[in-house]
Design a protein around this motif. Sequence first.
Motif, PDB file in Angstrom:
ATOM      1  N   SER A 116       0.810  -1.217   0.000  1.00  0.00           N
ATOM      2  CA  SER A 116       0.000   0.000   0.000  1.00  0.00           C
ATOM      3  C   SER A 116       0.846   1.271   0.000  1.00  0.00           C
ATOM      4  O   SER A 116       1.770   1.419   0.802  1.00  0.00           O
ATOM      5  N   ALA A 117       0.488   2.208  -0.899  1.00  0.00           N
ATOM      6  CA  ALA A 117       1.374   3.340  -1.169  1.00  0.00           C
ATOM      7  C   ALA A 117       0.989   4.642  -0.461  1.00  0.00           C
ATOM      8  O   ALA A 117       1.798   5.224   0.258  1.00  0.00           O
ATOM      9  N   PHE A 118      -0.232   5.129  -0.648  1.00  0.00           N
ATOM     10  CA  PHE A 118      -0.544   6.486  -0.162  1.00  0.00           C
ATOM     11  C   PHE A 118      -1.999   6.594   0.299  1.00  0.00           C
ATOM     12  O   PHE A 118      -2.851   5.788  -0.074  1.00  0.00           O
ATOM     13  N   ALA A 119      -2.233   7.646   1.101  1.00  0.00           N
ATOM     14  CA  ALA A 119      -3.597   7.957   1.566  1.00  0.00           C
ATOM     15  C   ALA A 119      -4.045   9.254   0.891  1.00  0.00           C
ATOM     16  O   ALA A 119      -3.259   9.901   0.195  1.00  0.00           O
ATOM     17  N   ASP A 120      -5.288   9.624   1.118  1.00  0.00           N
ATOM     18  CA  ASP A 120      -5.762  10.941   0.680  1.00  0.00           C
ATOM     19  C   ASP A 120      -5.888  11.814   1.915  1.00  0.00           C
ATOM     20  O   ASP A 120      -6.307  11.333   2.977  1.00  0.00           O
ATOM     21  N   LYS A 121      -5.544  13.073   1.754  1.00  0.00           N
ATOM     22  CA  LYS A 121      -5.570  13.973   2.900  1.00  0.00           C
ATOM     23  C   LYS A 121      -6.942  13.920   3.581  1.00  0.00           C
ATOM     24  O   LYS A 121      -7.966  14.016   2.918  1.00  0.00           O
ATOM     25  N   ASP A 126      -5.458   8.762   7.057  1.00  0.00           N
ATOM     26  CA  ASP A 126      -4.721   9.982   7.410  1.00  0.00           C
ATOM     27  C   ASP A 126      -5.117  10.446   8.821  1.00  0.00           C
ATOM     28  O   ASP A 126      -4.276  10.843   9.620  1.00  0.00           O
ATOM     29  N   GLN A 127      -6.430  10.364   9.102  1.00  0.00           N
ATOM     30  CA  GLN A 127      -6.892  10.775  10.440  1.00  0.00           C
ATOM     31  C   GLN A 127      -6.257   9.913  11.525  1.00  0.00           C
ATOM     32  O   GLN A 127      -5.805  10.404  12.558  1.00  0.00           O
ATOM     33  N   LEU A 128      -6.219   8.612  11.264  1.00  0.00           N
ATOM     34  CA  LEU A 128      -5.633   7.706  12.251  1.00  0.00           C
ATOM     35  C   LEU A 128      -4.137   7.999  12.400  1.00  0.00           C
ATOM     36  O   LEU A 128      -3.600   8.008  13.514  1.00  0.00           O
ATOM     37  N   ALA A 129      -3.487   8.255  11.269  1.00  0.00           N
ATOM     38  CA  ALA A 129      -2.054   8.566  11.317  1.00  0.00           C
ATOM     39  C   ALA A 129      -1.811   9.746  12.250  1.00  0.00           C
ATOM     40  O   ALA A 129      -0.930   9.698  13.120  1.00  0.00           O
ATOM     41  N   LYS A 135       2.650  12.589  10.837  1.00  0.00           N
ATOM     42  CA  LYS A 135       2.114  13.612   9.941  1.00  0.00           C
ATOM     43  C   LYS A 135       2.454  13.215   8.511  1.00  0.00           C
ATOM     44  O   LYS A 135       3.598  13.320   8.080  1.00  0.00           O
ATOM     45  N   LEU A 136       1.445  12.719   7.802  1.00  0.00           N
ATOM     46  CA  LEU A 136       1.669  12.328   6.412  1.00  0.00           C
ATOM     47  C   LEU A 136       1.849  13.606   5.581  1.00  0.00           C
ATOM     48  O   LEU A 136       1.112  14.571   5.761  1.00  0.00           O
ATOM     49  N   GLY A 242      -7.277  17.719 -11.115  1.00  0.00           N
ATOM     50  CA  GLY A 242      -6.197  18.593 -10.635  1.00  0.00           C
ATOM     51  C   GLY A 242      -6.285  18.819  -9.131  1.00  0.00           C
ATOM     52  O   GLY A 242      -5.555  19.615  -8.567  1.00  0.00           O
ATOM     53  N   ASN A 243      -7.200  18.101  -8.461  1.00  0.00           N
ATOM     54  CA  ASN A 243      -7.385  18.311  -7.013  1.00  0.00           C
ATOM     55  C   ASN A 243      -6.820  17.184  -6.174  1.00  0.00           C
ATOM     56  O   ASN A 243      -7.235  16.995  -5.048  1.00  0.00           O
ATOM     57  N   GLU A 244      -5.918  16.398  -6.742  1.00  0.00           N
ATOM     58  CA  GLU A 244      -5.442  15.258  -5.954  1.00  0.00           C
ATOM     59  C   GLU A 244      -4.731  15.778  -4.704  1.00  0.00           C
ATOM     60  O   GLU A 244      -4.024  16.766  -4.747  1.00  0.00           O
ATOM     61  N   GLN A 245      -4.997  15.089  -3.593  1.00  0.00           N
ATOM     62  CA  GLN A 245      -4.430  15.536  -2.323  1.00  0.00           C
ATOM     63  C   GLN A 245      -3.808  14.350  -1.615  1.00  0.00           C
ATOM     64  O   GLN A 245      -4.144  14.053  -0.466  1.00  0.00           O
ATOM     65  N   ARG A 246      -2.938  13.657  -2.317  1.00  0.00           N
ATOM     66  CA  ARG A 246      -2.356  12.455  -1.708  1.00  0.00           C
ATOM     67  C   ARG A 246      -1.323  12.839  -0.658  1.00  0.00           C
ATOM     68  O   ARG A 246      -0.620  13.843  -0.811  1.00  0.00           O
ATOM     69  N   VAL A 247      -1.257  12.012   0.358  1.00  0.00           N
ATOM     70  CA  VAL A 247      -0.283  12.257   1.432  1.00  0.00           C
ATOM     71  C   VAL A 247       0.396  10.936   1.787  1.00  0.00           C
ATOM     72  O   VAL A 247      -0.220   9.868   1.679  1.00  0.00           O
ATOM     73  N   ILE A 248       1.649  11.026   2.197  1.00  0.00           N
ATOM     74  CA  ILE A 248       2.347   9.793   2.574  1.00  0.00           C
ATOM     75  C   ILE A 248       3.721  10.092   3.200  1.00  0.00           C
ATOM     76  O   ILE A 248       4.206  11.211   3.126  1.00  0.00           O
ATOM     77  N   LEU A 249       4.305   9.093   3.797  1.00  0.00           N
ATOM     78  CA  LEU A 249       5.682   9.145   4.287  1.00  0.00           C
ATOM     79  C   LEU A 249       6.421   7.966   3.657  1.00  0.00           C
ATOM     80  O   LEU A 249       5.782   7.049   3.130  1.00  0.00           O
ATOM     81  N   PRO A 250       7.753   7.935   3.744  1.00  0.00           N
ATOM     82  CA  PRO A 250       8.456   6.747   3.254  1.00  0.00           C
ATOM     83  C   PRO A 250       7.923   5.508   3.974  1.00  0.00           C
ATOM     84  O   PRO A 250       7.588   5.581   5.153  1.00  0.00           O
ATOM     85  N   GLY A 251       7.851   4.400   3.269  1.00  0.00           N
ATOM     86  CA  GLY A 251       7.257   3.200   3.890  1.00  0.00           C
ATOM     87  C   GLY A 251       5.847   2.995   3.390  1.00  0.00           C
ATOM     88  O   GLY A 251       5.205   2.000   3.707  1.00  0.00           O
ATOM     89  N   GLY A 252       5.341   3.952   2.587  1.00  0.00           N
ATOM     90  CA  GLY A 252       3.970   3.853   2.131  1.00  0.00           C
ATOM     91  C   GLY A 252       3.051   3.766   3.345  1.00  0.00           C
ATOM     92  O   GLY A 252       3.406   4.211   4.449  1.00  0.00           O
TER      93      GLY A 252
END
Length: 513
Positions: A116-121, A126-129, A135-136, A242-252
């Motif tokens: 698994s790679a990324f979440a959406d803001k 993301d909320q759980l993170a 902080k993604l 154009g509204n993508e709001q992906r968030v992530i840290l290394p480690g997916g």
Amino acid sequence: MSHSRRDFIKYVLAGSVTAGCPIDSTLLAAPPDAAATPLIDSEHFEVCHQVRDGHVFENPAPTQKAAIVIIGGGVAGLSAAYFLRGQDFLLLEKEDHFGGNAYQEEFEGQPFATGSAFADKGDYGDQLASKIGLKLLPVHNPDPTIVNKTFVPDTWNSGIDALPYPKEVRESFRKFREDMRKIKVRERLAELDSEPFTKYTAPYAPEIQQWWDSYGPSNWGATTQDTSAFIGIGSLQYIASGNEQRVILPGGLGCITHKLNEVLQPQYKDRLLGNATVVSIVPEKDEVRVTYYHENKLTTVAAKAVIVCVPKLIASRLISNLPAAQKAAMQHTRYAPYPVVNIIFDKPIYNRGYDTWCPRNTFTDFIVADWTVRNVPGYVQKHNILTFYTPLRENQRFTLLDENNCKTLAALVLADFQKLLPEFNANPLEVRLYRRGHPMFMGVPGQFTINRLAAAQPLDRIFFGNADSGGPESLTSESVRLSKAAAEWSAQVLAGNPNAKALAQKALASSSQ
Ligand SMILES: Cc1cc2nc3c(=O)[nH]c(=O)nc-3n(C[C@H](O)[C@H](O)[C@H](O)COP(=O)(O)OP(=O)(O)OC[C@H]3O[C@@H](n4cnc5c(N)ncnc54)[C@H](O)[C@@H]3O)c2cc1C
């Protein structure tokens, strides 16, 4: 690539393809009174194979009690444990580590994703993170494509004019995008989810389907032909907005399960049991008996409520006396076999885009592991770690059972990458392949609006979590959303509240998408 050059590079294979008991066969949960000798040895996948092959275990009488048993320690199971902090729960996970499909590994201290790679803001992941202190960071990069040795930034917006195709093909890309944008997907949900996406791509240039034949398998395990039009069109609308709001840290998204484990371990070490394979789940009137194999023996725990966080295919094999229609729906859920290849370079090779699409290669796309931290002041990119997504067709699942096949696949991924652009022709330090037999349910027509609802119906004392209870595609945020609901549901079950089932059904019927 020549054999000698290939042999020089270190290849590492990981992941148990048997984790999901990959090969379908008729499986029976043990009738409670069956008298048969268990056939087990010390390897946990052997136990899983026995379940797959219909072995009838003699379930010992309960010697343990827990108010709530959670089955599976992926992001769904771990987040359920998190939401149940302070309560009497026991989590059982088959592997020796937690994380499931959202599991990170490291190379010399640098984390990277094996799934698994990324979440959406702002989504449930993301909320759980944030709750657990992560902080993604934003991706801020629309997806590029590399095709015909050309790098095209922002494929579905400004990139359309730069696609290295004849003018009429670029025109067709533009028309497709505009036509798809006009479709009211929410209003036509039931209709679109019953149709294949090819119905909508067919009138346009074949290069469009080729692009989606990478994007679909990577994101929801299915080629365009097998994809629900609701999912395909909805995704186009999202990426072209154009509204993508992906968030992530290394480690997916493995960063979340890694941290969840870290947060839970100090207080709940004894309630998070790894190397514990559940072999049977027997619902009784006042309790559910869960039998698991751990440290060379079978143990039965009696629970008041059970949260099943394994894929439905596996659940269908474990639970006794499931309603026939529900069992059929569980077994009707389709899963993509999905190895992921990590290639580790000791110098910068590619840092131009976060998630880059490469139609018509062994892999569909690749991501840069430390993309969102690479510009953080003080950060130094020691290694350039690229994660290649390599979803397979269902009829290729068996190839993962053979280590040589896996090595060959990893070598092909490297060779294809090296040919993409001249500057990619470098040798890596290491190539790793993480194989999984059944990780991603496929976004086929009807899965979201019909099949999943039949498969994940709550029983009196059993809640069905896991990403495949949600949708429309396999999403970590859905696993978390449902686990939150599962924690509320279990409180109602323990309190004897007859509305518990309705609460679970409501969670199932909604979706964060
Ligand atoms: C390659 C890939 C890329 C992805 N990318 C994204 C992404 O970018 N964003 C996103 O949101 N989602 C993504 N997903 C989907 C996401 O990974 C899943 O939705 C999510 O991780 C599923 O978590 P889960 O806990 O529901 O299930 P799983 O991860 O399947 O966890 C189930 C767990 O149950 C365990 N188990 C199985 N059988 C037993 C048994 N008998 N007894 C005990 N334990 C058992 C397994 O070992 C596993 O740990 C991706 C998936 C894959 C495969």
